[in-house]
Design an enzyme around this catalytic site. Sequence first.
Site, PDB file in Angstrom:
ATOM      1  N   SER A  81       0.768  -0.654   0.183  1.00 53.21           N
ATOM      2  CA  SER A  81       0.130  -0.266   0.176  1.00 53.21           C
ATOM      3  C   SER A  81       0.709   1.424   0.004  1.00 53.21           C
ATOM      4  O   SER A  81       2.091   1.018   0.699  1.00 53.21           O
ATOM      5  CB  SER A  81      -0.871   0.072   1.256  1.00 53.21           C
ATOM      6  OG  SER A  81      -1.206   1.387   1.883  1.00 53.21           O
ATOM      7  N   TYR A 133      -3.509   5.037  -4.889  1.00 51.86           N
ATOM      8  CA  TYR A 133      -4.514   5.944  -5.036  1.00 51.86           C
ATOM      9  C   TYR A 133      -4.426   6.870  -6.254  1.00 51.86           C
ATOM     10  O   TYR A 133      -3.638   7.428  -5.996  1.00 51.86           O
ATOM     11  CB  TYR A 133      -5.391   6.650  -3.293  1.00 51.86           C
ATOM     12  CG  TYR A 133      -5.820   5.394  -2.476  1.00 51.86           C
ATOM     13  CD1 TYR A 133      -6.095   4.442  -2.240  1.00 51.86           C
ATOM     14  CD2 TYR A 133      -5.080   5.015  -1.627  1.00 51.86           C
ATOM     15  CE1 TYR A 133      -6.592   3.456  -1.952  1.00 51.86           C
ATOM     16  CE2 TYR A 133      -5.183   3.980  -0.578  1.00 51.86           C
ATOM     17  CZ  TYR A 133      -5.415   3.036  -1.049  1.00 51.86           C
ATOM     18  OH  TYR A 133      -6.238   2.171   0.415  1.00 51.86           O
ATOM     19  N   THR A 136      -5.890   1.526  -6.873  1.00 51.92           N
ATOM     20  CA  THR A 136      -7.139   1.327  -6.075  1.00 51.92           C
ATOM     21  C   THR A 136      -8.511   2.041  -5.857  1.00 51.92           C
ATOM     22  O   THR A 136      -7.984   3.411  -5.413  1.00 51.92           O
ATOM     23  CB  THR A 136      -7.134   0.498  -5.135  1.00 51.92           C
ATOM     24  OG1 THR A 136      -5.736  -0.060  -4.648  1.00 51.92           O
ATOM     25  CG2 THR A 136      -8.229   0.181  -4.172  1.00 51.92           C
ATOM     26  N   LYS A 145      -8.314  -2.452  -8.665  1.00 51.37           N
ATOM     27  CA  LYS A 145      -8.287  -2.843  -7.816  1.00 51.37           C
ATOM     28  C   LYS A 145      -9.819  -2.244  -7.559  1.00 51.37           C
ATOM     29  O   LYS A 145      -9.863  -0.763  -7.079  1.00 51.37           O
ATOM     30  CB  LYS A 145      -7.483  -3.138  -6.467  1.00 51.37           C
ATOM     31  CG  LYS A 145      -8.010  -3.494  -5.251  1.00 51.37           C
ATOM     32  CD  LYS A 145      -6.930  -3.910  -4.852  1.00 51.37           C
ATOM     33  CE  LYS A 145      -7.163  -4.047  -2.904  1.00 51.37           C
ATOM     34  NZ  LYS A 145      -7.897  -3.170  -2.135  1.00 51.37           N
TER      35      LYS A 145
END
Length: 389
Positions: free
Chosen positions: A107, A129, A155, A253
Site C-alpha cells: 500500500s 490511490y 485502487t 482494484k
Amino acid sequence: MNRWFETVAVAQRRARRVLPKSVYGALLAGSERGSTLADNLAAFDELGFAPRVAAGHVGRDQATTVLGRPISLPVVISPTGVQGVHPDGELAVARAAAARGTAMGLSSFASKPIEDVVAANPQTFFQVYWCGSRDDIVARIERARAAGAAGLILTLDWSFSHGRDWGSPPIPDRLDAKTMVRFAPEVLVRPRWLAGWLRRRAVPDLTVPNMAVGGEPAPGFFAAYGEWMQTPPATWDDVAWLRQQWGGPFLLKGVLRVDDARRAVDAGVDAISVSNHGGNNLDGSPAPIRVLRAIDSAVGEQIEVLLDGGVRRGSDVVKALALGARAVMIGRASLWGLAANGQAGVENVLDILRGGVDSALLGLGKSSIEELTGDDVLVPDGFTRVAGR
Ligand SMILES: Cc1cc2nc3c(=O)[nH]c(=O)nc-3n(C[C@H](O)[C@H](O)[C@H](O)COP(=O)(O)O)c2cc1C
C-alpha cells in the site's frame, strides 16, 4: 510457547488478545451497518461443493502466475497499511510471502518504504490511490519503478465513508508523550505487543513513507489522507493515462460492475481485482464472489480476473477459482497472522490456505487448479448478483 494456529479464525482470536483495542478495531474496519463486511464472509458460506470420488489423481498442482509473476499458490497478499500491528510491519509480510513463493501488494499508505519491501520480496506490486496531482502520482510510481516494483495496482473504490454503527477506533496523528498517556490504558494490558516494540526500541510509526514526493520527509497519515480527500476522483482517461505512464504490469482494484470491467479493458489494464475493499467502503455493495462470474464471463478472456474480500480458508480460494478467478488476494487473513505471530504467522496463514486448497482439490477429484470449473460448486438460487451490463 507454540504459536502455530490451525485456522485463520484462531489467528483472529489471538490477534484480538494480542493487539491494543484500537489497533484491532482499525484492522476489523468495515463501514456503516457492516452489511458488506458481513456479506463478504456469508457469501462464501452459501456456496457448496460437488465432490467426486475415485478420481485417482496423485499430485495436485496450485502454481500459477499473476501479472506475469510465478506464484506457488493462487493467493497473493492484498495491499493494506499495517501501522502499529507489528514492528516489522510490511517487511515481515514481504518476507513471509517470499518464503512461501508468492507476491504481495504494498500500500502507498504502508509503514515501510518500497525499497526495503522489494528487497525482502522482489515480487512486490506497488499500490497507489488517485491522490494529489498527476506529477505527484508520477513521482511516486517512478520511485516504485526505481525500487524494482514488479507491477502497479491502482485502487479506485475508496468512498471516504468513516462512520461505523459499532464505533470507530481513535487513531492518533503521531505518537507524542500526550498520545502515549492517552493510549496507555489499552496498551499496558497488551504486554506482548508492547514488549515487541520495546525490544526494537521503537514506537509505531504513523508516517506514510511511500507518499513522500521529491525527497521531502514522509508525511503523516492524516496529512496524506487529507490530500487524497481533496483530489478530484479519477476518470477513465486518468486510468488509461496512468496505465501508459507505468508501462508495466497493471492491475485495477475495486471493480464490481460488468460495464466497469469492460472499461478497464478499454483503458488497457492487464488485470482487475473484483473487490469492495474488504467491506470498508460503500456499505451495501455485494460480496465480490457474487458478481465474479458475470465479470469473468465478460472480460476473463482478455485480462486476468482476481478477487479479494472474505477469503479465510483454502476452500474459499477454490470456490473463487471455480467461479472464474485466476487467484485471490487476502487482506485481514494476513493481518491476523501478522498480529498473532509476525512473519511466521503470515507464513502460517499461507500454509493454511495452501493446505485447504489441496484438500478441496482432492475432494473435488482435481489434479490442478486449472481443472476447476463452475460445475465444482453448488450455487444456490438467489446467490448471484449482476451489476452493470
Ligand atoms: C486494515 C485494512 C487496510 C487496508 N488498506 C488498504 C490499502 O491501503 N490499499 C488498498 O488497496 N486496499 C486496502 N485494504 C483492502 C484490502 O487490500 C483488501 O481489498 C481487503 O482487505 C480484502 O478483504 P479481506 O480483508 O476480507 O481479505 C485494506 C483493508 C484493511 C482491512
